[in-house]
Motif scaffolding. Structure first.
Motif: not given
Ligand code: NI
Length: 139
Positions: A14-15, A59-63, A65-70, A75-79
């Protein structure tokens, strides 16, 4: 997969953790406190509801974070899906025989009360997380 896998949660990238959590709260989910995970470089919020699968918002805390790629890709999605195992090392060696690749080695996760987690990937399954028993989440 392994026959004794026990489903634990679905991880959702999530963002804005509070914005997404508020929506689920409207649907009867109870949020945990927000937990900062320095290993995954994310903020985490658990969402629980009786008779429903547990959700984990990340949610990413900075640039970095591995979730940024997702988020960039989908966009916001289960991964990921997460399963409880009795012995994480044993489960990993079995999964490696089934062509899973280790993404992150077993390490204590702050979102759990001292349990180790690891991430593995299989091209026909996607990303899975293993958590060793007792797999109690922070509330
Ligand atoms: Ni997870």
């Amino acid at each position: 997969m392994l026959a004794d896998f026990q489903f634990h949660h679905i991880g959702i990238a999530v963002k804005d953790i509070k914005a997404t959590s508020a929506i689920y709260e409207g649907g009867g989910y109870k949020p945990s406190t927000i937990i900062y995970d320095p290993i995954q470089n994310v903020d985490i919020c658990w969402l629980t509801k009786d008779d429903s699968p547990t959700l984990e918002l990340l949610a990413p805390v900075n640039e970095n974070s591995p979730v940024n790629k997702i988020l960039e890709k989908n966009g916001v999605s289960p991964y990921h899906t997460c399963y409880v195992v009795k012995d994480i090392q044993e489960a990993i060696s079995e999964l490696r025989k089934q062509k899973y690749v280790m993404i992150s080695k077993p390490a204590e996760a702050v979102a759990f009360k001292g349990s180790k987690v690891a991430f593995l990937f299989n091209k026909n399954v996607g990303l899975i997380e293993l958590v060793e028993t007792p797999a109690e989440i922070i509330d």
